[in-house]
Design a protein around this motif. Structure first.
Motif, mmCIF file in Angstrom:
data_model
loop_
_atom_site.group_PDB
_atom_site.id
_atom_site.type_symbol
_atom_site.label_atom_id
_atom_site.label_comp_id
_atom_site.label_asym_id
_atom_site.label_seq_id
_atom_site.Cartn_x
_atom_site.Cartn_y
_atom_site.Cartn_z
ATOM 1 N N ARG A 231 1.062 -1.345 -0.215
ATOM 2 C CA ARG A 231 0.281 0.095 0.140
ATOM 3 C C ARG A 231 0.909 1.046 0.244
ATOM 4 O O ARG A 231 0.459 2.655 -0.697
ATOM 5 N N LEU A 232 1.838 0.848 0.472
ATOM 6 C CA LEU A 232 3.065 2.507 0.831
ATOM 7 C C LEU A 232 3.699 3.032 -0.046
ATOM 8 O O LEU A 232 3.875 3.081 -0.725
ATOM 9 N N ARG A 233 4.219 0.991 -1.291
ATOM 10 C CA ARG A 233 4.946 1.484 -2.599
ATOM 11 C C ARG A 233 3.868 2.299 -3.796
ATOM 12 O O ARG A 233 3.944 3.032 -4.541
ATOM 13 N N ILE A 234 2.516 1.989 -2.932
ATOM 14 C CA ILE A 234 1.560 2.027 -4.767
ATOM 15 C C ILE A 234 1.229 3.937 -3.699
ATOM 16 O O ILE A 234 0.791 4.663 -4.983
ATOM 17 N N ALA B 205 -3.619 8.734 -3.095
ATOM 18 C CA ALA B 205 -2.582 8.601 -1.880
ATOM 19 C C ALA B 205 -2.974 8.690 -0.504
ATOM 20 O O ALA B 205 -1.955 8.018 0.614
ATOM 21 N N LYS B 206 -3.745 9.958 -0.772
ATOM 22 C CA LYS B 206 -3.982 9.865 1.388
ATOM 23 C C LYS B 206 -5.556 9.143 1.159
ATOM 24 O O LYS B 206 -5.166 8.065 2.675
ATOM 25 N N THR B 207 -5.632 8.621 1.056
ATOM 26 C CA THR B 207 -6.396 6.814 1.035
ATOM 27 C C THR B 207 -6.021 5.895 1.421
ATOM 28 O O THR B 207 -5.694 5.129 3.029
ATOM 29 N N HIS B 208 -4.578 5.432 0.716
ATOM 30 C CA HIS B 208 -3.554 4.744 1.285
ATOM 31 C C HIS B 208 -3.464 4.811 2.587
ATOM 32 O O HIS B 208 -2.885 3.856 2.969
ATOM 33 N N GLY B 209 -2.563 5.851 2.825
ATOM 34 C CA GLY B 209 -2.218 6.344 4.011
ATOM 35 C C GLY B 209 -2.387 6.282 4.942
ATOM 36 O O GLY B 209 -2.235 6.164 6.382
#
Length: 261
Positions: A181-184, A211-215
């Motif tokens: 997830r972090l890589r994405i 990006a915010k969603t994954h973070g």
């Protein structure tokens, strides 16, 4: 494709509402206009003869295509900015948004009066104003994303260095998932930078929201039990905004009331 289709269904009700307001403005009876409105009835008065736009037949023909395109495109972008401005009132973007909205209404009024040349001019001015505000939004989102992902990277690194994680299959799986997830998320941050360079500001904002969603998901999943409520509260507005929704205070108060019960 599913995400984009869902986004369209979320956009439609607000777009219809905005169009209804704009149509009402465009159809406003002449007797209801103020003195300022009357002065703005003829946009030609804003220019001298050296600067007044070309009003030839060919110019009108070209203006029709540009106007039809910008009426839809600008309205879609105004909806997106409306959500952002309402979610983050502390950023001071409302004055810029109000000017954009009024500019769009002026352009639509000219369009329905069949003054196509000046409708095009106003829509192009409106597009420029939208781009300037979108740039501010993208810059602010980029700052938010970098802060979130730095915190995520710190948590993922700690898991990598924890020997107990390698011995626990569940923790090992969680580490692998959140590492991906972090890589994405960082990939989305890079994509947003590329989109901004190419002057595709809507795509830049979309990638930053992803990006915010994954973070945020990473922070929620790796949080300790006592930290989860604080993280949920901290990022609730961001989560709504990432879904192109306005986080309304009434909804927040209702949720707090249910929690108290």
């Amino acid at each position: 494709m599913v995400i984009r289709n869902c986004f369209k269904f979320m956009v439609l009700p607000v777009v219809v509402s905005l169009m209804a307001t704009i149509f009402a403005f465009a159809q406003q009876p002449a007797g209801d206009k103020t003195a300022t409105d009357k002065k703005q009835d003829d946009p030609r008065k804003e220019y001298n003869e050296a600067e007044r736009p070309d009003e030839s037949y060919l110019a009108r023909f070209r203006a029709i295509e540009v106007t039809d395109r910008l009426m839809k495109k600008n309205l879609d972008r105004i909806y997106m900015l409306k959500v952002v401005v309402e979610n983050f009132p502390d950023k001071g973007w409302k004055a810029d948004f109000d000017k954009i909205y009024e500019g769009y209404k002026t352009a639509v009024a000219l369009y329905y009066k069949r003054d196509i040349i000046y409708a095009k001019v106003k829509l192009e001015d409106n597009e420029d104003a939208i781009n300037k505000l979108s740039t501010k939004v993208a810059d602010e989102y980029s700052k938010d994303v970098k802060v979130i992902l730095e915190e995520c990277a710190d948590k993922v690194l700690k898991l990598h260095l924890d020997p107990a994680v390698r011995l626990d299959p569940a923790k090992s799986d969680a580490l692998h998932m959140n590492h991906m997830r972090l890589r994405i998320a960082y990939g989305q941050l890079d994509d947003s930078a590329d989109a901004k360079k190419n002057h595709n500001l809507d795509s830049a904002i979309f990638h930053l929201r992803m990006a915010k969603t994954h973070g945020i998901v990473i922070l929620e999943e790796l949080a300790k039990p006592e930290e989860k409520n604080a993280i949920k509260e901290k990022y609730k507005i961001h989560k709504a905004d990432n879904l192109s929704r306005v986080f309304e205070k009434k909804a927040a108060q209702t949720e707090e009331g249910k929690t108290a019960k």
